[in-house]
Design an enzyme around this catalytic site. Structure first.
Site, PDB file in Angstrom:
ATOM      1  N   HIS A  65    -112.553 -18.026 107.616  1.00 31.71           N
ATOM      2  CA  HIS A  65    -112.192 -17.060 106.241  1.00 31.71           C
ATOM      3  C   HIS A  65    -113.031 -18.056 104.758  1.00 31.71           C
ATOM      4  O   HIS A  65    -112.392 -18.806 104.908  1.00 31.71           O
ATOM      5  CB  HIS A  65    -110.074 -17.443 106.349  1.00 31.71           C
ATOM      6  CG  HIS A  65    -110.099 -17.277 104.474  1.00 31.71           C
ATOM      7  ND1 HIS A  65    -108.564 -17.050 104.400  1.00 31.71           N
ATOM      8  CD2 HIS A  65    -110.831 -17.546 103.755  1.00 31.71           C
ATOM      9  CE1 HIS A  65    -108.684 -16.758 102.777  1.00 31.71           C
ATOM     10  NE2 HIS A  65    -109.484 -17.081 102.606  1.00 31.71           N
ATOM     11  N   HIS A 116    -116.021 -17.546 101.801  1.00 30.57           N
ATOM     12  CA  HIS A 116    -116.354 -16.940 101.055  1.00 30.57           C
ATOM     13  C   HIS A 116    -117.923 -16.860 100.412  1.00 30.57           C
ATOM     14  O   HIS A 116    -117.652 -17.926  99.285  1.00 30.57           O
ATOM     15  CB  HIS A 116    -115.239 -16.885  99.545  1.00 30.57           C
ATOM     16  CG  HIS A 116    -113.450 -15.565 100.349  1.00 30.57           C
ATOM     17  ND1 HIS A 116    -113.854 -14.890  99.752  1.00 30.57           N
ATOM     18  CD2 HIS A 116    -112.677 -17.152  99.667  1.00 30.57           C
ATOM     19  CE1 HIS A 116    -112.576 -14.551  99.760  1.00 30.57           C
ATOM     20  NE2 HIS A 116    -112.040 -16.041 100.163  1.00 30.57           N
ATOM     21  N   HIS A 172    -106.731 -10.982 102.500  1.00 30.63           N
ATOM     22  CA  HIS A 172    -105.553 -12.415 101.973  1.00 30.63           C
ATOM     23  C   HIS A 172    -104.243 -11.544 101.581  1.00 30.63           C
ATOM     24  O   HIS A 172    -104.564 -10.140 100.955  1.00 30.63           O
ATOM     25  CB  HIS A 172    -106.335 -12.297 100.576  1.00 30.63           C
ATOM     26  CG  HIS A 172    -107.256 -13.162 100.892  1.00 30.63           C
ATOM     27  ND1 HIS A 172    -108.185 -12.894 101.496  1.00 30.63           N
ATOM     28  CD2 HIS A 172    -108.347 -14.574 100.199  1.00 30.63           C
ATOM     29  CE1 HIS A 172    -109.550 -14.167 101.576  1.00 30.63           C
ATOM     30  NE2 HIS A 172    -109.474 -14.353 100.224  1.00 30.63           N
ATOM     31  N   GLU A 185    -100.380 -15.231 100.140  1.00 32.41           N
ATOM     32  CA  GLU A 185    -101.286 -16.427  99.619  1.00 32.41           C
ATOM     33  C   GLU A 185    -100.338 -16.917  98.248  1.00 32.41           C
ATOM     34  O   GLU A 185    -100.446 -18.113  97.737  1.00 32.41           O
ATOM     35  CB  GLU A 185    -102.292 -16.023  99.033  1.00 32.41           C
ATOM     36  CG  GLU A 185    -103.496 -17.460  98.228  1.00 32.41           C
ATOM     37  CD  GLU A 185    -104.893 -17.584  98.086  1.00 32.41           C
ATOM     38  OE1 GLU A 185    -105.077 -16.442  97.964  1.00 32.41           O
ATOM     39  OE2 GLU A 185    -104.961 -18.107  98.123  1.00 32.41           O
ATOM     40  N   ASP A 191    -112.416 -21.840 102.969  1.00 36.04           N
ATOM     41  CA  ASP A 191    -112.662 -20.506 101.926  1.00 36.04           C
ATOM     42  C   ASP A 191    -113.483 -20.892 101.133  1.00 36.04           C
ATOM     43  O   ASP A 191    -114.772 -19.991 101.025  1.00 36.04           O
ATOM     44  CB  ASP A 191    -111.429 -21.231 101.463  1.00 36.04           C
ATOM     45  CG  ASP A 191    -110.573 -20.261 100.554  1.00 36.04           C
ATOM     46  OD1 ASP A 191    -111.059 -19.082 101.351  1.00 36.04           O
ATOM     47  OD2 ASP A 191    -109.072 -19.665 100.165  1.00 36.04           O
ATOM     48  N   ASP A 192    -113.538 -21.530 100.629  1.00 34.82           N
ATOM     49  CA  ASP A 192    -115.025 -21.895  99.220  1.00 34.82           C
ATOM     50  C   ASP A 192    -114.986 -23.401  98.932  1.00 34.82           C
ATOM     51  O   ASP A 192    -114.365 -23.573  97.729  1.00 34.82           O
ATOM     52  CB  ASP A 192    -113.811 -21.323  97.530  1.00 34.82           C
ATOM     53  CG  ASP A 192    -113.462 -20.151  97.821  1.00 34.82           C
ATOM     54  OD1 ASP A 192    -114.090 -18.762  97.996  1.00 34.82           O
ATOM     55  OD2 ASP A 192    -112.331 -19.998  97.654  1.00 34.82           O
TER      56      ASP A 192
HETATM   57  N1  HPA Z   1    -108.143 -15.521  97.280  1.00 38.32           N
HETATM   58  C1  HPA Z   1    -107.879 -15.540  96.315  1.00 38.32           C
HETATM   59  N2  HPA Z   1    -109.464 -14.751  96.066  1.00 38.32           N
HETATM   60  C2  HPA Z   1    -110.493 -15.886  96.313  1.00 38.32           C
HETATM   61  C3  HPA Z   1    -110.001 -16.750  96.960  1.00 38.32           C
HETATM   62  C4  HPA Z   1    -108.705 -16.788  97.927  1.00 38.32           C
HETATM   63  O1  HPA Z   1    -108.564 -17.449  98.839  1.00 38.32           O
HETATM   64  N3  HPA Z   1    -111.228 -16.774  97.571  1.00 38.32           N
HETATM   65  C5  HPA Z   1    -112.201 -16.392  96.691  1.00 38.32           C
HETATM   66  N4  HPA Z   1    -112.104 -15.548  95.838  1.00 38.32           N
HETATM   67 ZN    ZN Z   2    -110.457 -16.813 100.635  1.00 41.38          ZN
END
Ligand code: HPA
Ligand code: ZN
Length: 342
Positions: free
Chosen positions: A16, A18, A195, A198, A277-278
């Site tokens: 996970h 991006h 996803h 969240e 994640d990012d």
């Molecule tokens: N959630 C939703 N959108 C996203 C995410 C995430 O973790 N990372 C990049 N875009």
């Molecule tokens: Zn994500």
């Protein structure tokens, strides 16, 4: 060796993260200069500050807008994997990218995917890390756009592209909106994830499993609101790809990971594995995510080993690859355990 160093050096799988959210601030600044994109500040890292998913997604789109040539995608993809290796001993990754954030700007899909594949293959050659790609539906897109994106993915499909996922802001755009895109992807032989939960009630997980047919859940925290679904997904061994910092910043208490729902998910026996994640966009990296979350939850090496192995199990690597990964991980973990005890 202290425990933080141990955690950074533990071999890792990531399922996970991006691509567009892994672009180094320096690369973001370089590419902006290259293509004449005006940034609100010269210090790109300063842009990586937000307190909601909506603010974050604006900057995510700004970073995406600086990726234009095949070489840009290749460079950023290679660097992204390089950072995973140097900062967290990354061994295998399945990485999301958002085709429509690029194609809507007139960048051909082939430019995007061929560039990513160039970067990924360079990383395989030079760093020995395998990285596969998952095309993500952007939830704020119309359903027809998502379906067309899947058609493009199926039309030009290097071996690295193995799956379909879904991201963007969850609350306003529930998963059933994209049932056509998921059906087409499944018919075309793509693996499926999304996803979910969240930022929405547990119902979204049930929809993803039963209507879209996903095999994994990315995030999933609000499953805790539905004990039946906790039991079901535990019994079915559904992998949850969880991300400590990014979600703490956007939805929970960023400064206190001790209260992160990941902790309770683990205590409920759900099959979790940790991800970044990012990473630069949340001022973190995969090693730091392990250090922060494991210490906050007071998990010992045995539980860390379980979560790391969950990553291999939940991946879409072949059985042979999984066997190889498990053997390599066992070896490295045993050596690390011995060093930790000294
Ligand atoms: N959630 C939703 N959108 C996203 C995410 C995430 O973790 N990372 C990049 N875009
Ligand atoms: Zn994500």
């Amino acid at each position: 060796m202290n425990y933080d160093e141990y955690l950074r050096r533990v071999p890792k799988v990531e399922l996970h993260c991006h691509f567009e959210g892994t672009v180094r601030p320096q690369t973001f600044a370089d590419l902006a200069r290259k293509h004449g994109v005006e940034l609100p500040t010269q210090d790109a890292d300063k842009l990586y500050d937000y307190d909601s998913i909506y603010e974050f997604l604006k900057i995510f789109a700004m970073v995406s807008s600086t990726l234009r040539d095949q070489e840009d995608f290749a460079r950023a993809a290679f660097e992204s994997i390089q950072d995973g290796v140097s900062l967290g001993n990354l061994k295998y990754r399945e990485m999301f990218f958002n085709p429509t954030l690029h194609t809507r700007r007139g960048i051909p899909y082939r430019t995007v995917v061929d560039g990513l594949v160039d970067g990924v293959r360079q990383a395989e050659r030079e760093l020995g890390v395998t990285c596969r790609l998952i095309a993500d539906v952007y939830r704020q897109d119309p359903p027809e756009m998502a379906r067309e994106m899947v058609e493009q993915v199926l039309e030009h499909r290097p071996d690295e592209v193995i799956g379909l996922g879904m991201d963007g802001a969850e609350a306003p755009d529930p998963p059933e909106k994209f049932v056509d895109a998921y059906r087409l992807a499944k018919q075309g032989g793509l693996r499926l994830t999304a996803h979910a939960c969240e930022d929405a009630p547990a119902q979204n997980i049930a929809t993803c499993l039963d209507v879209l047919g996903v095999e994994r859940i990315d995030h999933g925290y609000h499953v805790l609101g539905d004990p039946e679904l906790v039991k079901r997904t535990r019994d079915e061994g559904i992998t949850y790809t969880v991300c400590p910092t990014a979600t703490a910043v956007c939805y929970f208490d960023a400064d206190d990971l001790t209260k992160h729902p990941i902790r309770q998910m683990a205590d409920e026996g759900l099959k979790i594995m940790l991800n970044s994640d990012d990473p630069p966009m949340f001022h973190t990296d995969i090693g730091t995510e392990y250090v922060g979350m494991v210490n906050a939850a007071e998990w010992g090496p045995d539980r860390v080993r379980t979560f790391v192995m969950n990553g291999i199990d939940g991946s879409w690597a072949s059985d042979d690859e999984k066997r190889g990964l498990r053997q390599g991980f066992e070896r490295e973990l045993s050596a690390l355990d011995a060093e930790l005890e000294r």
